[in-house]
Design a protein around this motif. Structure first.
Motif, short mmCIF file in Angstrom:
data_model
loop_
_atom_site.label_atom_id
_atom_site.label_comp_id
_atom_site.label_asym_id
_atom_site.label_seq_id
_atom_site.Cartn_x
_atom_site.Cartn_y
_atom_site.Cartn_z
N VAL A 166 0.81 -1.22 0.00
CA VAL A 166 0.00 0.00 0.00
C VAL A 166 0.85 1.27 0.00
O VAL A 166 0.35 2.35 -0.30
CB VAL A 166 -0.96 0.01 1.21
N GLN A 167 2.15 1.15 0.34
CA GLN A 167 3.01 2.33 0.39
C GLN A 167 3.74 2.59 -0.93
O GLN A 167 4.36 3.64 -1.10
CB GLN A 167 4.07 2.17 1.50
N LEU A 168 3.67 1.65 -1.85
CA LEU A 168 4.44 1.78 -3.09
C LEU A 168 4.03 3.02 -3.88
O LEU A 168 2.86 3.19 -4.22
CB LEU A 168 4.26 0.53 -3.95
N LYS A 169 5.03 3.88 -4.17
CA LYS A 169 4.77 5.13 -4.89
C LYS A 169 5.39 5.15 -6.29
O LYS A 169 4.86 5.81 -7.18
CB LYS A 169 5.31 6.32 -4.09
N ALA A 170 6.53 4.48 -6.46
CA ALA A 170 7.22 4.52 -7.75
C ALA A 170 7.65 3.12 -8.13
O ALA A 170 8.28 2.41 -7.34
CB ALA A 170 8.44 5.43 -7.68
N LEU A 171 7.33 2.72 -9.38
CA LEU A 171 7.71 1.42 -9.91
C LEU A 171 8.32 1.63 -11.30
O LEU A 171 7.64 2.12 -12.21
CB LEU A 171 6.50 0.49 -9.98
N ALA B 9 -9.11 -4.99 -14.40
CA ALA B 9 -9.82 -4.88 -13.12
C ALA B 9 -9.03 -4.07 -12.10
O ALA B 9 -9.60 -3.49 -11.17
CB ALA B 9 -10.11 -6.27 -12.57
N MET B 10 -7.70 -4.01 -12.25
CA MET B 10 -6.87 -3.29 -11.30
C MET B 10 -6.90 -1.78 -11.50
O MET B 10 -6.52 -1.02 -10.61
CB MET B 10 -5.42 -3.77 -11.40
N ALA B 11 -7.32 -1.34 -12.68
CA ALA B 11 -7.22 0.08 -13.02
C ALA B 11 -7.96 0.97 -12.03
O ALA B 11 -7.50 2.07 -11.70
CB ALA B 11 -7.74 0.31 -14.44
N SER B 12 -9.10 0.48 -11.54
CA SER B 12 -9.90 1.33 -10.64
C SER B 12 -9.21 1.58 -9.31
O SER B 12 -9.60 2.48 -8.56
CB SER B 12 -11.27 0.68 -10.39
N GLY B 13 -8.19 0.79 -8.97
CA GLY B 13 -7.47 1.01 -7.72
C GLY B 13 -6.34 2.01 -7.83
O GLY B 13 -5.80 2.45 -6.80
N LEU B 14 -5.99 2.41 -9.03
CA LEU B 14 -4.84 3.31 -9.22
C LEU B 14 -5.28 4.77 -9.10
O LEU B 14 -5.15 5.58 -10.03
CB LEU B 14 -4.20 3.05 -10.60
N SER C 180 -5.25 -2.48 -5.06
CA SER C 180 -3.95 -2.64 -5.70
C SER C 180 -3.25 -1.30 -5.89
O SER C 180 -3.77 -0.41 -6.58
CB SER C 180 -4.13 -3.32 -7.06
N PHE C 181 -2.08 -1.15 -5.26
CA PHE C 181 -1.23 0.04 -5.41
C PHE C 181 -2.01 1.35 -5.24
O PHE C 181 -2.00 2.21 -6.12
CB PHE C 181 -0.56 0.03 -6.79
N PRO C 182 -2.67 1.56 -4.11
CA PRO C 182 -3.49 2.77 -3.95
C PRO C 182 -2.69 4.06 -3.90
O PRO C 182 -3.26 5.14 -4.10
CB PRO C 182 -4.21 2.51 -2.62
N ASN C 183 -1.36 3.97 -3.62
CA ASN C 183 -0.54 5.18 -3.55
C ASN C 183 0.48 5.30 -4.69
O ASN C 183 1.36 6.15 -4.65
CB ASN C 183 0.20 5.23 -2.21
#
Length: 734
Positions: free
Chosen positions: A56-61, A116-121, A94-97
């Motif tokens: 949940v803390q991930l900011k940069a990938l 399906a993950m797009a809505s969490g970004l 998924s990856f809210p931050n």
């Protein structure tokens, strides 16, 4: 322990034998904020689905150059190892931050995440995908995903930059039928995505809604190398997958770059870019015009306009009315409203364009600073005369008050700056370059008393002139009329001139004709076949700023400095009063291919060349000496030993007649010389040798330095001799 790990960089360029296949292997970096993976050649995945809820803390990938990477998120279950995660319970977690996502050079990757993950970004700010040859879509559709769990319309609410570059297989932003909205998108770049499908995006009534939610904040668009795009309105559907409703809005658009769009015929199609500041268009082969006349009054913010290599472009501004489609706009009502903030205008590579704008528009270009027109074979004038323009509405004298640079290059058909008889002034022009414009007419630039006014308003700030390949120019004073169309009054002023380049001017006989370039720092003259001299003696004391002098291939040049008095016109200046005042800042002097020149300067001038660092004289068949002895010079005024205190490089090459470095008996010292090359000088008797303190000398009296000794050297006909301060003499066969 990875309990507190926040940043992890994996960079295996320097250790290619490390076979990283799996990063975590049961570890859960719950505080990870930054992950960068680069050139991990055997890595097949980055995360497993069981980890995602903890990140949940991930900011940069950032992931790049991972050749075997097939998916970013993989199932934990071994027998489902090839399936991408798509469970509905992870849609919103998924990856809210995650703010920054960059993928580059992953050639086995088909998509980044399931749709399906797009809505969490919710916080995704920048999304960049580059150079991934097998990528089919940014988001993919998992085989086991339930359509119920996938929203019909997805929103990336905080996305501001989207870059899709060199993705040759991508066909859709999202695989499947989902539509995407980007309410805060500011920058869109699509380059090298030839299969990206374009769907017409007009609404039910056939027009584009200005209240479109999809792109209301879009500030920058860059589209490159994309087939099928016929107008800008289609661009919105490149990524939204939508047939109507949320088409492209350019209410906030500031920058637009269009490159390599072979099917583009019209840019705007009803769109009005009222906040546009920069437009660059390149290689849009079928584009026939850039703007229509009803748009011009709205383009008050436009600062940069660059258009190049559009083969079918016939006019920049076209009429809206179909029956007048081939006429360039020239209405007087737009004289003061056209492009009031335009600073830079560059036009290049147009073979159907006759002129840029109608003459009536010139008075509105108050802030134009750079005007560059190149390689347009049919251009007749920068400004043209519209058929319906009223002569009453066109001023007799036009002013471009802020123009600093004017470049006219390779325009074989241009005959004048402005078609018609209008005069132009450029009170702040600093750089003028005219190359390859053989039909550009020359008219007399002299005033009624046959002189040039030093207070000329036309060119008072001109700092650089470059004139090339132009017939009819006999002296520099005529240059002002190349562009002003004026017979007298505001001729060329060179009060501020610093750099002058003259090339391929077959009729040039005299450069200055009374002009005094006090601030000149660089002069380059090449292939001016009829030029007989460069300066006159009364100018020399004023040329204290001159640093570079290069003269080449001037067949008739007999002297560099000539007497002003007609009956002494063939004599080189040698007065002792100029010994210390001639070219005190000259550091580079190059003479090449001047076959009537006997010497460069009188020897009396040598003592003034305190800063001369590079001296090159080549391929001048009649040169007898670098320095010459004037007949009227008093021997008392010529020192027995001359010093060029700062000379570091001396080249004498292919001078078949030279007999002495300096005509007469003077000897020269070069205390800081680092390189000496003498080649093809069979008659040279001067001995070059090092003195007791290591300085190089050129001595005319052979007895002072023994030929062939360790300190001196003559130069045989058949050899090329080079001396350097570090390696001494080196002899090479010719």
């Amino acid at each position: 322990g990875f309990t507190s790990l926040e940043a992890l960089n994996l960079y295996y360029v320097l250790v290619p034998d490390l076979n990283l296949r799996c990063i975590w292997k049961g570890l859960v970096p719950s505080n990870l904020t930054i992950l960068q993976v680069y050139e991990c050649k055997r890595l097949t995945h980055v995360f497993t689905d069981s980890m995602i809820a903890s990140l949940v803390q991930l900011k940069a990938l950032k992931i790049s150059a991972c050749e075997e990477l097939e998916q970013i998120i993989v199932e934990d279950n071994d027998d489902e190892n090839d399936q991408i995660l798509s469970r509905s319970d992870l849609q919103s977690s998924s990856f809210p931050n995650l703010h920054l996502l960059k993928i580059r050079g992953c050639n086995k990757l088909k998509s980044l995440f399931p749709v399906a993950m797009a809505s969490g970004l919710k916080k995704l700010y920048m999304l960049t995908v580059k150079e991934s040859s097998q990528l089919l879509g940014v988001f993919g559709q998992d085989d086991h995903a339930s359509p119920v769990n996938v929203e019909k319309e997805m929103v990336l609410p905080d996305l501001q930059e989207l870059l899709l570059v060199q993705l040759p297989s991508i066909s859709s932003f999202s695989l499947g039928c989902s539509n995407f909205l980007f309410p805060h998108l500011k920058k869109l770049e699509v380059d090298g995505c030839p299969k990206l499908t374009t769907i017409f995006g007009t609404t039910s009534n056939g027009s584009m809604s200005a209240q479109s939610k999809g792109f209301m904040n879009l500030k920058e668009i860059s589209i490159e190398n994309l087939e099928g795009v016929q107008d800008l309105m289609q661009v919105g559907c490149l990524i939204t997958n939508r047939r109507g409703g949320h088409e492209l809005s350019i209410v906030s658009l500031e920058t637009l770059h269009l490159n390599l769009l072979p099917d583009l015929r019209c840019i705007w199609k009803g769109l009005l870019p009222s906040n546009l500041t920069s437009l660059k268009v390149n290689e849009c082969k079928r584009l026939t015009h850039v703007f229509t006349d009803n748009m011009i009054a709205s383009l008050v913010q436009l600062e940069v306009l660059e258009i190049s290599n559009c083969e079918e472009l016939e006019q920049i501004i076209a009429k809206d009315n179909d029956d007048e489609n081939d006429q360039i706009f020239s209405g007087s009502d737009l004289q003061f409203a056209c492009f009031p903030n335009l600073c830079r205008l560059e036009i290049r590579g147009f073979n159907k364009l006759k002129s840029l704008f109608p003459i009536a528009m010139a008075s509105g270009l108050k802030k134009l600073q750079i005007l560059e027109v190149r390689e347009s074979s049919q251009l007749l004038g920068v400004f043209g005369q519209g058929d319906h323009a009223s002569p009453v509405n066109v001023e007799n004298e036009m002013v471009l008050p802020d123009l600093h640079e004017l470049l006219l290059i390779q325009l074989p058909s241009i005959s004048c700056f402005s078609l018609g008889c209008y005069d132009f002034l450029f009170p702040h022009l600093e750089k003028l370059k005219v190359h390859g414009c053989p039909k550009l007419t020359i008219e007399s630039a002299t005033t009624s008393n046959d002189s040039m006014s030093a207070q000329s308003k036309g060119f008072m700030n001109l700092k650089e002139i470059s004139i090339e390949n132009l017939d009819g120019v006999q002296d520099l004073m005529q240059v002002g009329c190349l562009i002003t169309n004026r017979r007298g009054g505001h001729e060329l002023s060179i009060v501020s001139l610093e750099t002058l380049h003259l090339n391929l001017l077959p009729d040039l006989r005299c450069i200055w004709k009374g002009l005094l370039p006090r601030n000149l720092t660089s002069l380059e003259v090449n292939e001016c076949k009829r030029l007989t001299h460069v300066f006159t003696n009364n100018m020399i004391a004023s040329l204290v700023q001159l640093e570079v002098l290069e003269i080449s291939n001037c067949d008739e040049l007999e002297q560099i400095i000539a007497k002003d008095n007609d009956d002494e016109n063939d004599q080189i200046l040698a007065g002792s009063d100029l010994q210390s005042s001639c070219f005190p800042n000259l550091y580079r002097l190059e003479i090449r291919g001047c076959n009537k020149l006997k010497s460069l300067f009188p020897v009396a001038m040598a003592s003034g060349l305190k800063k001369l660092s590079v001296l090159k004289v080549t391929k001048s068949s009649q040169l007898l000496g670098v320095f010459g002895q004037d007949d009227h010079a008093s021997p008392v005024n010529v020192e027995k030993e001359m010093v060029l205190p700062d000379l570091q490089e001396l080249l004498l090459v292919q001078l078949p007649s030279i007999s002495s470095f300096s005509l007469g008996c003077s000897n020269f010292l070069f205390p800081h010389l680092k390189k000496l090359k003498v080649h093809g000088c069979p008659k040279l008797t001067t001995i070059f040798g090092t003195t007791s303190n290591g300085s190089m000398s050129a001595q005319s009296e052979v007895s002072q330095v023994a030929e062939g000794s360790s300190t001196g050297c003559s130069v045989p006909t058949s050899t090329c001799r080079t001396w350097t301060v570090y390696n001494g003499w080196k002899e090479e066969e010719d």
